[in-house]
Write an enzyme that holds these catalytic residues in place. Sequence first.
Site, PDB file in Angstrom:
ATOM      1  N   CYS A  81       0.767  -1.227   0.000  1.00  0.00           N
ATOM      2  CA  CYS A  81       0.000   0.000   0.000  1.00  0.00           C
ATOM      3  C   CYS A  81       0.803   1.285   0.000  1.00  0.00           C
ATOM      4  O   CYS A  81       1.967   1.295   0.340  1.00  0.00           O
ATOM      5  CB  CYS A  81      -0.915   0.056   1.217  1.00  0.00           C
ATOM      6  SG  CYS A  81      -1.916  -1.380   1.400  1.00  0.00           S
TER       7      CYS A  81
ATOM      8  N   GLY B  83       0.887   0.222  -5.108  1.00  0.00           N
ATOM      9  CA  GLY B  83      -0.314  -0.611  -5.108  1.00  0.00           C
ATOM     10  C   GLY B  83      -1.151  -0.344  -6.328  1.00  0.00           C
ATOM     11  O   GLY B  83      -1.487   0.806  -6.593  1.00  0.00           O
TER      12      GLY B  83
ATOM     13  N   ASN C  86      -0.582   1.012   5.642  1.00  0.00           N
ATOM     14  CA  ASN C  86       0.455   0.333   4.858  1.00  0.00           C
ATOM     15  C   ASN C  86       1.231  -0.549   5.817  1.00  0.00           C
ATOM     16  O   ASN C  86       1.783  -0.048   6.801  1.00  0.00           O
ATOM     17  CB  ASN C  86       1.379   1.379   4.214  1.00  0.00           C
ATOM     18  CG  ASN C  86       2.568   0.765   3.494  1.00  0.00           C
ATOM     19  OD1 ASN C  86       3.598   1.387   3.359  1.00  0.00           O
ATOM     20  ND2 ASN C  86       2.437  -0.468   3.024  1.00  0.00           N
TER      21      ASN C  86
ATOM     22  N   TYR D 263      14.067  -1.939  -3.856  1.00  0.00           N
ATOM     23  CA  TYR D 263      13.082  -2.185  -4.906  1.00  0.00           C
ATOM     24  C   TYR D 263      11.805  -1.324  -4.839  1.00  0.00           C
ATOM     25  O   TYR D 263      11.392  -0.755  -5.832  1.00  0.00           O
ATOM     26  CB  TYR D 263      12.696  -3.658  -4.886  1.00  0.00           C
ATOM     27  CG  TYR D 263      11.567  -4.025  -5.820  1.00  0.00           C
ATOM     28  CD1 TYR D 263      11.748  -3.998  -7.203  1.00  0.00           C
ATOM     29  CD2 TYR D 263      10.322  -4.382  -5.331  1.00  0.00           C
ATOM     30  CE1 TYR D 263      10.710  -4.321  -8.063  1.00  0.00           C
ATOM     31  CE2 TYR D 263       9.276  -4.717  -6.192  1.00  0.00           C
ATOM     32  CZ  TYR D 263       9.469  -4.686  -7.554  1.00  0.00           C
ATOM     33  OH  TYR D 263       8.457  -4.997  -8.402  1.00  0.00           O
TER      34      TYR D 263
END
Length: 476
Positions: A7, A35, A110, A257
């Site tokens: 999220c 997301g 999140n 990432y």
Amino acid sequence: MAIHEECGVFGITGAFNEQIARDIYHGLYALQHRGQESCGIVVNDDGVFSTHKDLGLVGEVFGENELNAFPGGCMAIGHVRYGTTGGNIRSNIQPMVVSHQKGNLALAHNGNLSNSLDLRDSLELSGAIFHSTSDTETICYMITRERIKTDSIEQAVLSAVKYLEGAYSLVMMSSTKLLAVRDPHGFRPLCYGKREDGSFVVASESCALDAVGASFVRDVKPGEMIVFQANRPFEEPASYMENSGCKKCPCIFEYIYFARPDSVIDCIAVHDTRVRAGEILAREYHVEADVVVGVPDSGLDAAIGYSRKSGIPYEIGLVKNKYVRRSFIAPSQDQRTDTVRIKLSPVRSVLEGKRVVLIDDSIVRGTTSKRIINILRDAGAKEIHLRISSPPFRHPCFYGVDIDSEDKLIANHHTPEEIAALTGADSIGFLPIDSLKEMSGCDTYCSACFDGDYPTKIPSDPRKDRFEKKLSEAGK
Ligand code: SF4
């Protein structure tokens, strides 16, 4: 790369703003990488909450009609959520809104709680009825349970978070306040900024502050709760640190990432960490080669670093098709078309006859790496030396990242040399685990998916099975 995070959260408070839903929309657009399954916006117009949320990308869920239907307000929050497929998870779409005896609460989350099943069981025993499989509903109920017993939303949140274990970066809204809360380990990022009109903006990543013209003020500290009063532009928020004191453990994989390279998390620029990872790979795994190529997008920064350190020229050898999105219909099995070939195309003039250093951010099962290497071979690459800007994945994540189960992770069954052979690379090198500190500049961090050193208690075995089932039901 088949790893997803769950999220991105976003919130604004300030003076009455006719266009507040559009501001949230722009912030969510900047967080779309966090997301792509669903998204939602809740606007608070003097205590009355208006919500629109649905499955889809921000640009699919919100058009002119949806945005025009929102009233103005002095507070609003929004959320983007990751997911794989399926329409059966509508009930998990955020922000979640609950009404209780003392008002309304809207919450965007999140992360992932590692003790969610225990909390859920205890809430169910006391009569709570769940409508979703998400932790967010658990957190909502924990807060509303405390709110009924306490005099303020601040007290309710501070009491509720004592029960939560795991990762949570929250943006929430009561009738009169906007709150930003980060778990004591600081797993997921959260920061806030300010605009010239005195409004405050809270976001998962600093790139979303830029998108709405806010200047970065600071990160929310691990364990901190920041409270902004509605309709009081320029009034500095209150900070509460009662929930702090644990070892700080931001997720190292955000830097490798997840986060956008133009974001700064906990005072560390994401782009710089990726470039450093590439430099470390060049130092540790030097090879004679003609060209360095990154796998778009998150391998590109590390490829620049590898090139800089090694002196081997950096080139764009793979081009990503920007238009392959969620609505893309994958080829059927009998079409024998490789989806990776639709997403990535080789630049033959860069690759033909060359010894290539190929940089990617991670390997999960190895199948995608193998396909990319095939693409490079077909384009005429003479040698391919694979360099991975993270250590090998060996363990699951309980803090909000969808990593495959341990038995599917290629590094759990094969040595690096075997992985090179299986993927078709001439050589391979992973970022050494003891260089994560050098890469990130963080003193402490979570790297549990690489080394199994979990910063919190994790579900025990029978619980773990149920936990994983719950995640898969939730589409996580
Ligand atoms: Fe991040 Fe891995 Fe820790 Fe999960 S286990 S929070 S992905 S570093």
